[in-house]
Write a protein that holds these residues in place. Structure first.
Motif, PDB file in Angstrom:
ATOM      1  N   SER A  29       3.289   8.719 -10.687  1.00 42.73           N
ATOM      2  CA  SER A  29       2.400   8.578  -9.532  1.00 42.73           C
ATOM      3  C   SER A  29       1.127   7.869  -9.957  1.00 42.73           C
ATOM      4  N   LYS A  30       0.375   7.434  -8.948  1.00 44.74           N
ATOM      5  CA  LYS A  30      -0.850   6.686  -9.205  1.00 44.74           C
ATOM      6  C   LYS A  30      -1.905   7.571  -9.879  1.00 44.74           C
ATOM      7  N   VAL A  31      -3.033   6.957 -10.261  1.00 46.35           N
ATOM      8  CA  VAL A  31      -3.976   7.700 -11.093  1.00 46.35           C
ATOM      9  C   VAL A  31      -4.865   8.676 -10.313  1.00 46.35           C
ATOM     10  N   PHE A  32      -5.070   8.423  -9.002  1.00 46.39           N
ATOM     11  CA  PHE A  32      -5.918   9.354  -8.246  1.00 46.39           C
ATOM     12  C   PHE A  32      -5.260   9.890  -6.975  1.00 46.39           C
ATOM     13  N   CYS A  33      -3.969   9.590  -6.782  1.00 52.04           N
ATOM     14  CA  CYS A  33      -3.268  10.134  -5.616  1.00 52.04           C
ATOM     15  C   CYS A  33      -1.797  10.313  -5.995  1.00 52.04           C
ATOM     16  N   GLY A  34      -0.998  10.809  -5.059  1.00 54.64           N
ATOM     17  CA  GLY A  34       0.400  11.104  -5.378  1.00 54.64           C
ATOM     18  C   GLY A  34       1.356   9.965  -5.069  1.00 54.64           C
ATOM     19  N   CYS A  35       0.858   8.787  -4.715  1.00 54.17           N
ATOM     20  CA  CYS A  35       1.746   7.675  -4.362  1.00 54.17           C
ATOM     21  C   CYS A  35       2.597   7.229  -5.548  1.00 54.17           C
ATOM     22  N   ALA A  36       3.812   6.753  -5.220  1.00 57.67           N
ATOM     23  CA  ALA A  36       4.736   6.292  -6.259  1.00 57.67           C
ATOM     24  C   ALA A  36       4.233   4.990  -6.876  1.00 57.67           C
ATOM     25  N   ASN A  43       3.710   2.018  -0.653  1.00 60.57           N
ATOM     26  CA  ASN A  43       3.275   3.026  -1.621  1.00 60.57           C
ATOM     27  C   ASN A  43       1.770   3.253  -1.473  1.00 60.57           C
ATOM     28  N   VAL A  44       1.369   3.703  -0.297  1.00 59.16           N
ATOM     29  CA  VAL A  44      -0.062   3.890  -0.050  1.00 59.16           C
ATOM     30  C   VAL A  44      -0.322   5.188   0.705  1.00 59.16           C
ATOM     31  N   CYS A  45      -1.558   5.688   0.607  1.00 60.56           N
ATOM     32  CA  CYS A  45      -1.970   6.897   1.312  1.00 60.56           C
ATOM     33  C   CYS A  45      -3.472   6.775   1.583  1.00 60.56           C
ATOM     34  N   PRO A  46      -4.056   7.723   2.300  1.00 57.32           N
ATOM     35  CA  PRO A  46      -5.497   7.608   2.601  1.00 57.32           C
ATOM     36  C   PRO A  46      -6.371   7.451   1.349  1.00 57.32           C
ATOM     37  N   VAL A  47      -5.949   8.058   0.230  1.00 53.30           N
ATOM     38  CA  VAL A  47      -6.788   7.987  -0.975  1.00 53.30           C
ATOM     39  C   VAL A  47      -6.817   6.564  -1.533  1.00 53.30           C
ATOM     40  N   CYS A  48      -5.626   5.959  -1.760  1.00 53.09           N
ATOM     41  CA  CYS A  48      -5.617   4.633  -2.379  1.00 53.09           C
ATOM     42  C   CYS A  48      -5.908   3.524  -1.374  1.00 53.09           C
ATOM     43  N   LEU A  49      -6.017   3.886  -0.090  1.00 58.30           N
ATOM     44  CA  LEU A  49      -6.469   2.905   0.908  1.00 58.30           C
ATOM     45  C   LEU A  49      -7.978   3.024   1.109  1.00 58.30           C
TER      46      LEU A  49
HETATM   47 ZN   LIG Z   1      -2.047   6.756  -2.602  1.00 61.74          ZN
END
Ligand SMILES: [Zn+2]
Lengths: 474, 289
Positions: free
Chosen positions: A19-26, A36-42
């Motif tokens: 997963s990414k370094v600050f969120c759970g995205c693949a 492969n995005v979520c509110p954190v990495c966006l």
């Molecule tokens: Zn993310």
């Protein structure tokens, strides 16, 4: 006047965490844009980063593999700048307290050992990717917040070749440490080169320029060579070298200026208040050390001491982590490490070199190679036949079993069958039999040849020889 | 939306302390998606206790002296009430009162300038298209933010800039540590620190200030809790002559919310200011019971 080039490298390597370094995205490569995005990495308002523990473990592992001091106390900082691929308008990175510092890596260049200092290794997040289309520029945030480590070297390299060797050695170490897949074609490894020139023998450094974002060893080599020539010709013309950020233009084979020192960004680094300082206990660091995969030096020692390999064979195998992994995979099914090393380093290497290929591009598996060696070991086929089978495996990717049965290859070691053929040969060649029995030792060579011909080379010459002598005694 | 992440804190606004305790029991729970939230087990509401005999209340007299007459009077009366309930008053003298507001505004503006940078018109919120990307940023942000927000962004960007960083932001961080140390030391001798919540009562609605930063100065007492990371409560302790409510601020040591709530609870059990409503009238206000 003779000039010397001084090079320091910043190597960015993407970590192979799931997963990414600050969120759970693949972190899977090649996914549809913005999947492969979520509110954190966006960078959505209200979303907060949570540090990936695995990424910390990996950077510590990389630091240990590169002989670094691991910091018990470090922190994450914000690097502020506006760019459309940076959704928060800041990158979470590390400024003054990185996880690793003061390491080194020994490399061999033209038979000489060189120690390259490693200033620091820090953890940061990647940015997204801009995609330029005729209709406008689009942004893919799949890469946003992917874990990256940046390995900063001392200005210790004195030729483009040294820089390339160092970069290759770093890649090898990261692969052994299993912290990055280092796939150059996916941009997992990127280099920034700091280059300056000075008269040979001088102790002070010249003004340096930085060539950004080099994505292959070839580009690294070409860009440094080009920049060295450019700077030398400027110095010789009495021109002043300016501190600049440059970009290598691969299609034009030249360097383009990105920005001068005056336009340099003021990144306004400050501690990220969304993340706590990271305190690594000695136990945590020890634990990472304990779980560390075997590094090339250790492997080399083991190959020489336990497998009885020559220094040379052990060196060749461990200098390339993919080749080494392939070799060890063969040994899972095949128990003669010396023979396996010989086949890998001589026969397989020859095929790879002739075709300018890498071991990871092979059409067959290490398991297939082990199968082939087992066929030779059991005497089913001869070593000579084995070489033919290997080159066919290389070309077609077929398993050794398929090739052997399709070609009717098999070394006849079944004595009863062999005796039948030998009897026939003896009956057909009475003159040679008489010669041998009259004391002409040479005649046996002819008879062995006839048997081999009759078996299309599938007989074991050793057994043929033994059976013939036995029969001719009578 | 984050303003100044290292200072921001959520807090309940309730009718009385029991309600505060009930809400707090829920909001203190750990949020695994917030690295700054702690894992603690609490039951503040059930453990409320009005027996505060022997509690040591720290007071820095200069803070009370600095306040307006009505505020001063109300706070001194509250201190007498707490003494009646068995508390001892400990004299404190902080050397950080003068820098508190500056530290707060430097750190909060720095963090806000970075937190609000994401509102650049690219993938969230309003966008005003410009000639090029820089122009789009400028137009979007010029249009989208209000005056006060722009002012904070400019201050924050300035204090983090190379050349000014050491003199402002870094100095503010050093002072922050000093303030934290001062409180650590103070809590060796007392259980709770008392002060007015504000230096004077609220401005009339719609009033225009001569200097936009004048309002910052009314924040002398409240930033301490955010800067030092301490729990604080503001409870009604009286009304000014014009009817405006006056707040009493109580602060406890880190994770000592129960102590804080108990003292506030005991005070409310023995007073009725929290049950009174200020009566708003034109040009001033009257309060009613
Ligand atoms: Zn993310």
């Amino acid at each position: 006047m003779k000039y010397e080039v001084v090079i320091g490298l910043e190597i960015h390597a993407e970590l192979s965490t799931e997963s990414k370094v600050f969120c759970g995205c693949a972190t899977t490569f090649g996914a549809e844009p913005n999947t492969n995005v979520c509110p954190v990495c966006l960078g959505m308002p209200g979303a907060l980063p949570v540090l990936n523990k695995k990424a910390v473990e990996y950077i510590v592992r990389a630091g240990l593999a590169l002989n670094c001091e691991i910091a018990n106390y470090s922190k994450m900082d914000r690097k502020n700048y506006f760019y459309p691929d940076l959704p928060k308008a800041y990158q979470i990175s590390q400024f003054d307290l990185p996880f690793c510092k003061a390491g080194y890596l020994d490399i061999e260049v033209d038979g000489l050992m060189r120690r390259i200092g490693i200033t620091r290794i820090h953890l940061e997040e990647d940015a997204g990717k801009l995609v330029h289309t005729p209709g406008g520029t689009l942004v893919d945030y799949n890469r946003s917040s992917m874990p990256l480590i940046e390995i900063v070297s001392e200005p210790d390299m004195r030729s483009a070749k040294e820089a390339v060797e160092y970069a290759k050695a770093i890649r090898n170490i990261l692969l052994y440490a299993k912290v990055s897949n280092c796939k150059m074609q996916e941009g997992v490894l990127r280099f920034d080169a700091n280059v300056s020139v000075r008269p040979k023998g001088s102790q002070t450094y010249g003004t340096r320029t930085e060539i950004k974002n080099l994505s292959s060893f070839k580009m690294l080599q070409k860009a440094i060579d080009y920049e060295y020539q450019r700077q030398v010709s400027m110095v010789e013309k009495g021109e002043e070298i300016h501190q600049q950020t440059l970009r290598w233009n691969e299609t034009g084979n030249c360097i383009i200026a990105l920005r001068s020192k005056e336009d340099a960004h003021d990144y306004r680094y400050f501690p990220d208040p969304d993340l706590l300082p990271v305190i690594l206990s000695d136990e945590f660091i020890e634990d990472v050390k304990h779980k560390m995969p075997q590094m090339p030096d250790e492997k080399k020692k083991m190959y020489i001491e336990e497998f009885q390999l020559s220094e040379y064979d052990a060196q060749v195998l461990t200098a390339n982590s993919e080749l080494c992994a392939f070799y060890e995979e063969i040994l899972q099914d095949y128990d003669e490490p010396k023979t396996a090393a010989n086949w890998v380093n001589v026969e397989l290497m020859a095929l790879l070199n002739q075709n300018d290929m890498l071991v990871e591009e092979l059409a067959f598996s290490a398991g297939n190679m082990a199968q082939l060696l087992k066929n030779i070991q059991s005497g089913k086929i001869s070593g000579k036949m084995g070489k033919g089978v290997l080159s066919e495996m290389f070309e077609t990717g077929k398993s050794p079993e398929e090739i052997i049965s399709a070609k009717g290859l098999s070394q006849i070691s079944d004595t009863a069958e062999l005796e039948k053929i030998i009897d026939k040969v003896l009956a057909e060649n009475p003159a040679s039999v008489a010669d041998y029995q009259a004391g002409k030792e040479k005649a046996i060579g002819f008879l062995v040849g006839q048997v081999m011909k009759a078996t299309k080379g599938a007989a074991n010459p050793q057994s043929v020889n033994e059976i013939l002598r036995e029969k001719l005694k009578k | 939306m984050a303003f100044a992440s290292s200072l921001d804190q959520v807090g309940p606004l309730t009718k009385d302390i029991r309600d505060t305790a009930i809400v707090l029991d829920e909001i203190v729970k750990q949020d695994v998606k917030d690295s700054t939230s702690a894992k603690i087990k609490t039951n503040y509401a059930d453990n409320l206790n009005e027996d505060i005999q022997g509690m040591r209340i720290g007071v820095d007299a200069t803070l009370i002296e600095a306040s307006d007459e009505d505020t001063k009077k109300a706070v001194l009366t509250a201190i007498e009430k707490l003494k009646e309930l068995g508390c001892t008053i400990i004299d404190l003298s902080f050397n950080h009162n003068e820098i508190m507001v500056a530290v707060y505004y430097i750190i909060s503006s720095a963090e806000a300038s970075s937190n609000l940078a994401r509102f650049d018109g690219i993938n969230y919120g309003v966008r005003i298209e410009g000639e090029n990307i820089i122009d789009t940023y400028v137009k979007t942000r010029s249009w989208g933010f209000g005056e006060e927000v722009k002012r904070r962004i400019m201050i924050g960007t300035f204090v983090l800039s190379s050349g000014y960083y050491d003199a402002y932001y870094k100095k503010a961080l050093q002072d922050r540590s000093l303030i934290k140390n001062n409180f650590d030391k103070a809590f060796e001798t007392c259980d709770c620190i008392l002060s007015p919540t504000t230096i004077f009562t609220a401005y009339d609605a719609g009033i225009k200030l001569e200097h936009p930063t004048d309002a910052y100065l009314s924040d002398v007492f409240t930033p301490a809790a955010n800067i030092a990371g301490l729990p604080a409560a503001s409870i009604p302790c009286g009304f000014a002559k014009n009817g405006m409510p006056i707040g009493l601020q109580l602060m406890a040591n880190s994770y000592q919310e129960q102590t804080l709530l108990n003292i506030a609870y005991a005070y409310q059990q023995n007073t009725d200011f929290h049950l009174q409503r200020p009566k708003l009238t034109k040009g001033g206000s009257q309060h009613e019971v």
